[in-house]
Design a protein around this motif. Structure first.
Motif, PDB file in Angstrom:
ATOM      1  N   LEU A  41       0.825  -1.205   0.000  1.00  0.00           N
ATOM      2  CA  LEU A  41       0.000   0.000   0.000  1.00  0.00           C
ATOM      3  C   LEU A  41       0.860   1.256   0.000  1.00  0.00           C
ATOM      4  O   LEU A  41       0.553   2.234  -0.685  1.00  0.00           O
ATOM      5  CB  LEU A  41      -0.938  -0.005   1.216  1.00  0.00           C
ATOM      6  CG  LEU A  41      -2.028  -1.073   1.239  1.00  0.00           C
ATOM      7  CD1 LEU A  41      -2.829  -0.965   2.531  1.00  0.00           C
ATOM      8  CD2 LEU A  41      -2.946  -0.927   0.039  1.00  0.00           C
ATOM      9  N   GLY A  42       1.956   1.248   0.768  1.00  0.00           N
ATOM     10  CA  GLY A  42       2.846   2.398   0.783  1.00  0.00           C
ATOM     11  C   GLY A  42       3.498   2.637  -0.569  1.00  0.00           C
ATOM     12  O   GLY A  42       3.618   3.787  -1.020  1.00  0.00           O
ATOM     13  N   ALA A  43       3.896   1.561  -1.243  1.00  0.00           N
ATOM     14  CA  ALA A  43       4.492   1.707  -2.571  1.00  0.00           C
ATOM     15  C   ALA A  43       3.474   2.214  -3.583  1.00  0.00           C
ATOM     16  O   ALA A  43       3.787   3.051  -4.437  1.00  0.00           O
ATOM     17  CB  ALA A  43       5.074   0.367  -3.021  1.00  0.00           C
ATOM     18  N   LEU A  44       2.242   1.721  -3.480  1.00  0.00           N
ATOM     19  CA  LEU A  44       1.191   2.185  -4.382  1.00  0.00           C
ATOM     20  C   LEU A  44       0.821   3.639  -4.093  1.00  0.00           C
ATOM     21  O   LEU A  44       0.493   4.405  -5.009  1.00  0.00           O
ATOM     22  CB  LEU A  44      -0.037   1.286  -4.248  1.00  0.00           C
ATOM     23  CG  LEU A  44      -1.179   1.519  -5.243  1.00  0.00           C
ATOM     24  CD1 LEU A  44      -0.692   1.387  -6.675  1.00  0.00           C
ATOM     25  CD2 LEU A  44      -2.323   0.539  -4.985  1.00  0.00           C
ATOM     26  N   PHE A  45       0.872   4.030  -2.827  1.00  0.00           N
ATOM     27  CA  PHE A  45       0.628   5.425  -2.447  1.00  0.00           C
ATOM     28  C   PHE A  45       1.655   6.347  -3.112  1.00  0.00           C
ATOM     29  O   PHE A  45       1.304   7.393  -3.676  1.00  0.00           O
ATOM     30  CB  PHE A  45       0.693   5.552  -0.925  1.00  0.00           C
ATOM     31  CG  PHE A  45       0.280   6.894  -0.395  1.00  0.00           C
ATOM     32  CD1 PHE A  45      -1.026   7.118   0.004  1.00  0.00           C
ATOM     33  CD2 PHE A  45       1.196   7.930  -0.291  1.00  0.00           C
ATOM     34  CE1 PHE A  45      -1.413   8.356   0.502  1.00  0.00           C
ATOM     35  CE2 PHE A  45       0.820   9.166   0.203  1.00  0.00           C
ATOM     36  CZ  PHE A  45      -0.494   9.371   0.600  1.00  0.00           C
ATOM     37  N   LEU A  46       2.926   5.964  -3.060  1.00  0.00           N
ATOM     38  CA  LEU A  46       3.977   6.775  -3.668  1.00  0.00           C
ATOM     39  C   LEU A  46       3.833   6.816  -5.188  1.00  0.00           C
ATOM     40  O   LEU A  46       4.017   7.871  -5.809  1.00  0.00           O
ATOM     41  CB  LEU A  46       5.350   6.215  -3.282  1.00  0.00           C
ATOM     42  CG  LEU A  46       6.574   6.936  -3.851  1.00  0.00           C
ATOM     43  CD1 LEU A  46       6.603   8.391  -3.381  1.00  0.00           C
ATOM     44  CD2 LEU A  46       7.849   6.215  -3.443  1.00  0.00           C
ATOM     45  N   GLU A  47       3.495   5.690  -5.804  1.00  0.00           N
ATOM     46  CA  GLU A  47       3.304   5.664  -7.247  1.00  0.00           C
ATOM     47  C   GLU A  47       2.159   6.573  -7.667  1.00  0.00           C
ATOM     48  O   GLU A  47       2.248   7.291  -8.682  1.00  0.00           O
ATOM     49  CB  GLU A  47       3.024   4.220  -7.699  1.00  0.00           C
ATOM     50  CG  GLU A  47       2.942   4.011  -9.188  1.00  0.00           C
ATOM     51  CD  GLU A  47       1.565   4.279  -9.755  1.00  0.00           C
ATOM     52  OE1 GLU A  47       1.447   4.563 -10.965  1.00  0.00           O
ATOM     53  OE2 GLU A  47       0.589   4.199  -8.966  1.00  0.00           O
ATOM     54  N   THR A  48       1.093   6.585  -6.875  1.00  0.00           N
ATOM     55  CA  THR A  48      -0.039   7.453  -7.174  1.00  0.00           C
ATOM     56  C   THR A  48       0.341   8.920  -7.056  1.00  0.00           C
ATOM     57  O   THR A  48      -0.051   9.747  -7.886  1.00  0.00           O
ATOM     58  CB  THR A  48      -1.213   7.131  -6.228  1.00  0.00           C
ATOM     59  OG1 THR A  48      -1.548   5.742  -6.346  1.00  0.00           O
ATOM     60  CG2 THR A  48      -2.436   7.966  -6.577  1.00  0.00           C
ATOM     61  N   ILE A  77      -5.801   5.801  -0.629  1.00  0.00           N
ATOM     62  CA  ILE A  77      -4.982   6.021  -1.823  1.00  0.00           C
ATOM     63  C   ILE A  77      -5.802   6.693  -2.921  1.00  0.00           C
ATOM     64  O   ILE A  77      -5.346   7.650  -3.563  1.00  0.00           O
ATOM     65  CB  ILE A  77      -4.401   4.686  -2.317  1.00  0.00           C
ATOM     66  CG1 ILE A  77      -3.394   4.144  -1.297  1.00  0.00           C
ATOM     67  CG2 ILE A  77      -3.734   4.847  -3.679  1.00  0.00           C
ATOM     68  CD1 ILE A  77      -2.855   2.776  -1.626  1.00  0.00           C
ATOM     69  N   ALA A  78      -7.027   6.195  -3.144  1.00  0.00           N
ATOM     70  CA  ALA A  78      -7.842   6.726  -4.243  1.00  0.00           C
ATOM     71  C   ALA A  78      -8.246   8.165  -4.006  1.00  0.00           C
ATOM     72  O   ALA A  78      -8.247   8.984  -4.936  1.00  0.00           O
ATOM     73  CB  ALA A  78      -9.086   5.854  -4.439  1.00  0.00           C
ATOM     74  N   VAL A  79      -8.606   8.500  -2.774  1.00  0.00           N
ATOM     75  CA  VAL A  79      -9.098   9.852  -2.487  1.00  0.00           C
ATOM     76  C   VAL A  79      -7.957  10.779  -2.084  1.00  0.00           C
ATOM     77  O   VAL A  79      -7.773  11.855  -2.659  1.00  0.00           O
ATOM     78  CB  VAL A  79     -10.181   9.806  -1.388  1.00  0.00           C
ATOM     79  CG1 VAL A  79     -10.622  11.217  -1.026  1.00  0.00           C
ATOM     80  CG2 VAL A  79     -11.371   8.989  -1.853  1.00  0.00           C
ATOM     81  N   GLY A 127      -1.477  14.329  -4.452  1.00  0.00           N
ATOM     82  CA  GLY A 127      -0.485  14.471  -5.514  1.00  0.00           C
ATOM     83  C   GLY A 127      -0.775  15.670  -6.391  1.00  0.00           C
ATOM     84  O   GLY A 127       0.129  16.435  -6.759  1.00  0.00           O
ATOM     85  N   LYS A 128      -2.047  15.862  -6.730  1.00  0.00           N
ATOM     86  CA  LYS A 128      -2.421  17.019  -7.543  1.00  0.00           C
ATOM     87  C   LYS A 128      -2.298  18.316  -6.756  1.00  0.00           C
ATOM     88  O   LYS A 128      -1.804  19.325  -7.271  1.00  0.00           O
ATOM     89  CB  LYS A 128      -3.847  16.847  -8.052  1.00  0.00           C
ATOM     90  CG  LYS A 128      -4.003  15.737  -9.078  1.00  0.00           C
ATOM     91  CD  LYS A 128      -5.367  15.754  -9.725  1.00  0.00           C
ATOM     92  CE  LYS A 128      -5.445  14.725 -10.834  1.00  0.00           C
ATOM     93  NZ  LYS A 128      -6.717  14.778 -11.578  1.00  0.00           N
ATOM     94  N   SER A 129      -2.759  18.303  -5.510  1.00  0.00           N
ATOM     95  CA  SER A 129      -2.720  19.535  -4.720  1.00  0.00           C
ATOM     96  C   SER A 129      -1.284  19.936  -4.385  1.00  0.00           C
ATOM     97  O   SER A 129      -0.932  21.117  -4.429  1.00  0.00           O
ATOM     98  CB  SER A 129      -3.536  19.357  -3.435  1.00  0.00           C
ATOM     99  OG  SER A 129      -4.884  19.073  -3.732  1.00  0.00           O
ATOM    100  N   GLY A 130      -0.446  18.950  -4.014  1.00  0.00           N
ATOM    101  CA  GLY A 130       0.938  19.269  -3.703  1.00  0.00           C
ATOM    102  C   GLY A 130       1.670  19.851  -4.896  1.00  0.00           C
ATOM    103  O   GLY A 130       2.398  20.846  -4.780  1.00  0.00           O
TER     104      GLY A 130
END
Length: 598
Positions: free
Chosen positions: A344-351, A497-499, A505-508
């Motif tokens: 989940l952490g890796a997928l979070f970073l990829e997102t 992750i989805a929300v 990622g977009k806001s940052g």
């Protein structure tokens, strides 16, 4: 077919007279690629089909909401007009807090009422918000705009509001539109991930996503005609009506799952019972220990007064209950979950990295589109046609390319190769920016090489490539990652992750772009200039940041691919989870590991 494959270790329930149903005529007439069969899983097939249609209608309406809000945001009458390039990153920066608020609301609904009512209530809330913004924008579009006021006339009276009131309304509508999509479709995918095995998911997920892309393509292509009939506010009403159909189909899918005995809520109920029993056992131990200590103290000193343990325990329970509903508690819970499940952490970073790249390309596209297409209606039609092209290409890939890839190639290999094409397009655009487009644009017709068309179509190709990879491959691959995970990872981790990751990622990146704009303005470079947007003849501008984001996305995808389970391993994990869940009601990965160690 939704029955377990021959190589699957999942234990299938023996067919009975009540479960061995004949195939209804509706199922027999459906295309052969749909997950429908004539065995004892007809109810599961219909439930999956209903949720797939609900997701498709959700994305159908989302295209109308996106086209409307994008045109309204850049509108010279109601929106920000020529200054839209400056305020767009600021609006995107506000998406993350809005998404966080929606995520907190969803978490409380899921904890109190379960996944079915959580999906029902969040969808109803989104319908109400779309209707509200559509009606308010319609009211504003019919009013007179003075030099400093907006005059609202109703019931024979007048209400004078600040001139920028419409901009605030459009900005809020834009922020909500960029927040609600992932909130809903993540819940819909969670349901499908709970009733599919990994083999079934890899076989049918591409068709589910392809159906959504097909509906999105139809919606995007029809915006041009719909906006001339009902205007931009009417598109928001169409999105709300589509969500009503989504609500009915999704609720019907959950109802069928409850009647068929494969409701995902059952796993949540079992885990709640386990937590309650564990908590009760701990409280009993806490009560016994002080009582034993008091007896020892009384034996040593009879004059000692016992402490009021009941009062302390009640205070502790109240403090724990209040902290459980706090934001800090949910953050800690999410951190613990991500620490327990490194995938989940890796997928979070990829997102995060992909959404950063998407935000940069989208910002440049919005700026160039405003310059090239000044009319609001034509700009909404252009946006609709653009996303119709993206969804059309995604549909072709999902129906024809992805099923072949999943049969021949492991998902981890696709993760490693997927970012290469957007990276190549970003490199091409950087090269075009450095040489002024003389070499790269030489093959294009002369009508497309004039300013600002050349810059618009170059960034459109880069953004189209990234979004096509996102819709056709990345979203489906991400859903395959969740299938072998436990309930908390599939429903809570996925929603985080989805929300949050998508919007953070977009806001940052939007905050970074805002700072970049102020820095450029401080040294005398305009927001819409080629040096800022990376257009032809500029010095690269944001394209350098886009290139770094592309490299970051590739690196995070490589990291994620090293943690993704292979097909056979994922199938074994799900089969064991089903076996333990059916025999002992244990679905948590940690408990299963402890049981093996013992």
């Amino acid at each position: 077919m939704l029955t377990p494959s021959q190589g699957s270790l999942a234990r299938a329930a023996p067919p009975t007279q009540s479960t061995m149903l004949r195939t209804p005529p509706l199922l027999a007439s459906l295309p052969p690629w749909l997950p429908v069969n004539s065995t004892n899983t007809d109810s599961k097939s219909l439930s999956a089909l209903s949720m797939s249609l609900a997701m498709s209608l959700h994305f159908f309406g989302y295209e109308f909401a996106r086209g409307s809000n994008m045109a309204l945001f850049t509108s010279s009458t109601l929106g920000f007009g020529a200054a839209s390039g400056k305020y767009y990153p600021l609006a995107m920066a506000c998406v993350s807090p809005a998404s966080m608020a929606l995520l907190l609301g969803y978490g409380r609904e899921l904890e109190k009422k379960g996944p079915r009512k959580a999906l029902r209530n969040t969808t109803s809330f989104c319908v109400g918000m779309l209707l509200f913004f559509g009606g308010l924008v319609r009211l504003l579009s019919l009013q007179d705009f003075g030099e400093s006021n907006v005059i609202l006339g109703f019931f024979g009276g007048e209400l004078r509001l600040p001139r920028n009131f419409s901009q605030w309304v459009i900005a809020l509508s834009f922020i909500f539109q960029n927040s609600y999509a992932h909130l809903l479709y993540a819940q819909q995918w969670s349901f499908l991930g709970s009733i599919f095995t990994p083999t079934q998911a890899s076989q049918y997920y591409s068709y589910v996503a392809g159906l959504s892309s097909l509906c999105s393509m139809i919606a995007g292509a029809s915006i041009d005609k719909c906006v001339s009939w009902m205007g931009l506010p009417g598109l928001l009403h169409v999105a709300a009506g589509s969500l009503v159909c989504t609500l009915l189909l999704a609720d019907w899918a959950y109802g069928m799952a409850e009647r068929g005995g494969f409701d995902p809520s059952e796993e949540l109920v079992r885990k709640r019972k386990e937590k309650e029993e564990k908590k009760k056992h701990q409280q009993e131990q806490q009560v016994r220990m002080p009582s034993q200590q008091q007896q020892r103290r009384q034996q040593k000193s009879p004059t000692a007064t016992p402490k009021n343990h009941d009062t302390n325990s009640s205070k502790q329970s109240k403090s724990s209950s209040s902290s459980s509903s706090s934001l800090l508690h949910q953050v800690k819970q999410g951190y613990t979950l991500f620490k327990r499940v490194p995938t989940l952490g890796a997928l979070f970073l990829e997102t995060l990295t992909f959404q950063s790249l998407s935000t940069i390309l989208n910002t440049i596209l919005v700026t160039q589109l405003k310059q090239a297409v000044p009319d609001d209606g034509q700009r909404a039609a252009w946006t609709g046609n653009f996303y119709a092209t993206v969804n059309g290409l995604s549909t072709v890939f999902q129906f024809f390319l992805f099923p072949f890839l999943t049969r021949k190639v492991e998902p981890k290999v696709i993760w490693r190769l997927m970012p290469l094409l957007p990276l190549f397009c970003t490199l091409v655009q950087c090269a075009s920016s450095l040489d002024g487009g003389s070499g790269v644009l030489s093959f294009l017709p002369s009508a497309l090489t004039s300013k600002p068309s050349a810059a618009l179509y170059l960034i459109a190709v880069s953004f189209l490539t990234a979004k096509t990879m996102d819709y056709s491959l990345r979203n489906v691959l991400a859903e395959l990652v969740y299938v072998p995970l436990d309930f908390e990872s599939r429903f809570v981790g996925k929603e985080v992750i989805a929300v949050f990751a998508n919007r953070f990622g977009k806001s940052g990146m939007a905050l970074i772009l805002s700072g970049w704009q102020f820095l450029r303005r401080g040294i005398g470079v305009g927001v819409g200039s080629a040096a800022f947007t990376g257009g032809s003849g500029g010095g690269g501008g944001l394209l350098g940041i886009a290139l770094m984001a592309s490299l970051g996305w590739w690196g995070s995808a490589l990291r994620l691919s090293s943690l993704v389970l292979g097909k056979e391993e994922a199938e074994k994990v799900v089969a064991e989870r089903m076996r333990l869940g059916g025999d002992e009601g244990i679905n948590d990965d940690n408990k299963r590991r402890r049981q093996k160690d013992e």
